[in-house]
Motif scaffolding. Structure first.
Motif, mmCIF file in Angstrom:
data_model
loop_
_atom_site.group_PDB
_atom_site.id
_atom_site.type_symbol
_atom_site.label_atom_id
_atom_site.label_comp_id
_atom_site.label_asym_id
_atom_site.label_seq_id
_atom_site.Cartn_x
_atom_site.Cartn_y
_atom_site.Cartn_z
ATOM 1 N N GLN A 159 -10.998 4.750 4.044
ATOM 2 C CA GLN A 159 -9.319 4.738 3.544
ATOM 3 C C GLN A 159 -8.448 4.182 4.005
ATOM 4 O O GLN A 159 -8.654 3.038 5.090
ATOM 5 N N ARG A 160 -7.102 4.129 3.280
ATOM 6 C CA ARG A 160 -6.422 3.018 3.696
ATOM 7 C C ARG A 160 -4.734 3.711 3.643
ATOM 8 O O ARG A 160 -4.341 4.638 2.416
ATOM 9 N N SER A 161 -3.767 3.431 4.427
ATOM 10 C CA SER A 161 -2.687 3.646 4.398
ATOM 11 C C SER A 161 -1.458 2.504 4.981
ATOM 12 O O SER A 161 -1.967 1.446 5.546
ATOM 13 N N ASN B 123 -1.180 6.880 0.048
ATOM 14 C CA ASN B 123 -1.467 7.797 0.097
ATOM 15 C C ASN B 123 -2.753 6.975 -0.473
ATOM 16 O O ASN B 123 -4.616 7.056 -0.702
ATOM 17 N N GLY B 124 -3.059 5.355 -0.164
ATOM 18 C CA GLY B 124 -3.529 4.194 0.014
ATOM 19 C C GLY B 124 -4.156 3.582 -1.300
ATOM 20 O O GLY B 124 -4.886 2.256 -1.035
ATOM 21 N N LEU C 243 -6.671 -0.221 7.437
ATOM 22 C CA LEU C 243 -7.645 0.390 7.019
ATOM 23 C C LEU C 243 -8.850 1.112 7.543
ATOM 24 O O LEU C 243 -8.871 0.232 9.004
ATOM 25 N N LEU D 13 1.229 -1.166 -0.588
ATOM 26 C CA LEU D 13 -0.411 0.194 0.154
ATOM 27 C C LEU D 13 1.132 1.395 0.105
ATOM 28 O O LEU D 13 2.053 1.049 0.726
#
Length: 353
Positions: free
Chosen positions: A312-314, A71-72, A298, A68
């Motif tokens: 949103q992810r990172s 920025n996701g 997550l 990942l």
């Protein structure tokens, strides 16, 4: 969990049945079902901690860059699709940034008028008459501005076409402008109406003292003025391990001090205590680098404005994790009567623990 038990004697009349149901205490079966599903998924993940999260078992055995991006976005690529089969213009136009979208619309606008203007100019001065006191001698400039007036349905009337072919071209452009304006208007509305999250993650995570142990921590804040409720976080720990003489990548769902917060008006520090049950137990900075560790995050929440779930992810790699540091206080000093406030400029600031 307490439950109310109703004793019903038979036979029972329909009126008595209706009265019994209507007066029974309300129970939120939906929340119970959601909690059971969440617990089942968490138990399934814990039981199969080496699952590949959808990246594929072959990928998890290969060394490479992070899964990942910060920025996701997923750091993957799919080959073999033709350009047209994988092209989804609507999705691309909705997901691109506003600056790129507006620039693309501007380019399309000028390009359309340049093409139609050049076609009008090719007909000559007799087919495109300028009735102003000082007519434009340059036919391309005259055709361009006539195309702008036609495209935007301005219609000053000082420049007008003469003949069947020029008027036929006006008909074609008016139809084209009708479709183009409708599509652009629909895209602008869809972009405004599409709920998205803009949660800002701290640029670094820390391994800092926490109570009687050490903890993995990162901070986040809502980057917009909208309200997010029922914010939930999941943190997966990915790293390479040796099992039966084979180097494989393993995934574990980390237990958090708090998996969710009901309200998210200010900031949230996500904490994973590294105790004897933690898969991060015993890992040093060198161990994280050697195992190519990555903390996958997550985040899901409900946007109160749209009543829609957003996510949103990172992720954090070892180079973005600081050992022996802790976050500085993000809260501002308050006086009597002042509201609670934070300074988001201190979101990623750390100090020695």
């Amino acid at each position: 969990m307490s439950a109310a038990v109703a004793v019903i004697k038979y036979p029972i009349t329909p009126i008595e049945c209706l009265f019994t149901i209507s007066t029974a205490p309300a129970y939120n079966f939906r929340n119970v079902a959601e909690q059971l599903i969440e617990n089942e998924l968490a138990a399934d993940f814990d039981e199969r901690g080496d699952r590949d999260l959808g990246f594929g078992s072959v990928v998890t055995e290969l060394s490479g860059p992070r899964f990942l991006n910060r920025n996701g976005t997923f750091n993957v690529r799919r080959d073999g699709f033709s350009f047209l089969s994988s092209l989804n213009a609507y999705h691309v136009l909705l997901s691109m940034s506003w600056s790129v979208f507006l620039l693309l619309v501007l380019v399309l606008y000028f390009l359309s008028n340049i093409i139609f203007g050049a076609m009008y100019a090719s007909f000559g001065a007799a087919a495109l008459v300028d009735t102003t006191a000082t007519p434009m001698n340059n036919m391309f400039v005259r055709g361009f501005f006539f195309s702008v007036q036609t495209f935007a349905t301005i219609g000053y009337g000082t420049i007008h076409p003469v003949g069947i072919v020029p008027n036929l071209l006006v008909t074609i452009e008016s139809y084209y402008s009708l479709i183009a304006n409708a599509l652009v208007t629909g895209l602008v509305f869809a972009r405004f109406a599409r709920p998205t999250a803009r949660v800002i993650f701290s640029s670094v995570a820390v391994m800092a003292p926490y109570r009687d142990v050490t903890a993995f921590m990162f901070r986040l804040v809502n980057g917009r003025n909208n309200q997010l409720i029922e914010v939930k976080a999941k943190v997966m720990f990915a790293r390479f391990v040796y099992e039966n003489g084979k180097r494989i990548r393993k995934f574990d769902l980390l237990e958090l001090e708090r998996r969710s917060v009901t309200f998210f008006p200010l900031t949230w520090t996500v904490v994973h205590p590294i105790d004897e049950n933690s898969p991060v137990q015993g890992f040093t900075e060198a161990d994280l680098r050697a195992s190519e560790a990555e903390f996958l995050i997550l985040l899901t929440a409900t946007d109160e404005t749209f009543a829609t779930v957003v996510h949103q992810r990172s992720s954090y790699k070892p180079d973005e994790i600081m050992f022996g540091y802790k976050f500085v206080s993000i809260y501002n000093q308050m006086k009597n009567g002042d509201p609670v406030s934070i300074d988001v400029r201190r979101l990623s600031q750390v100090e020695r623990a």
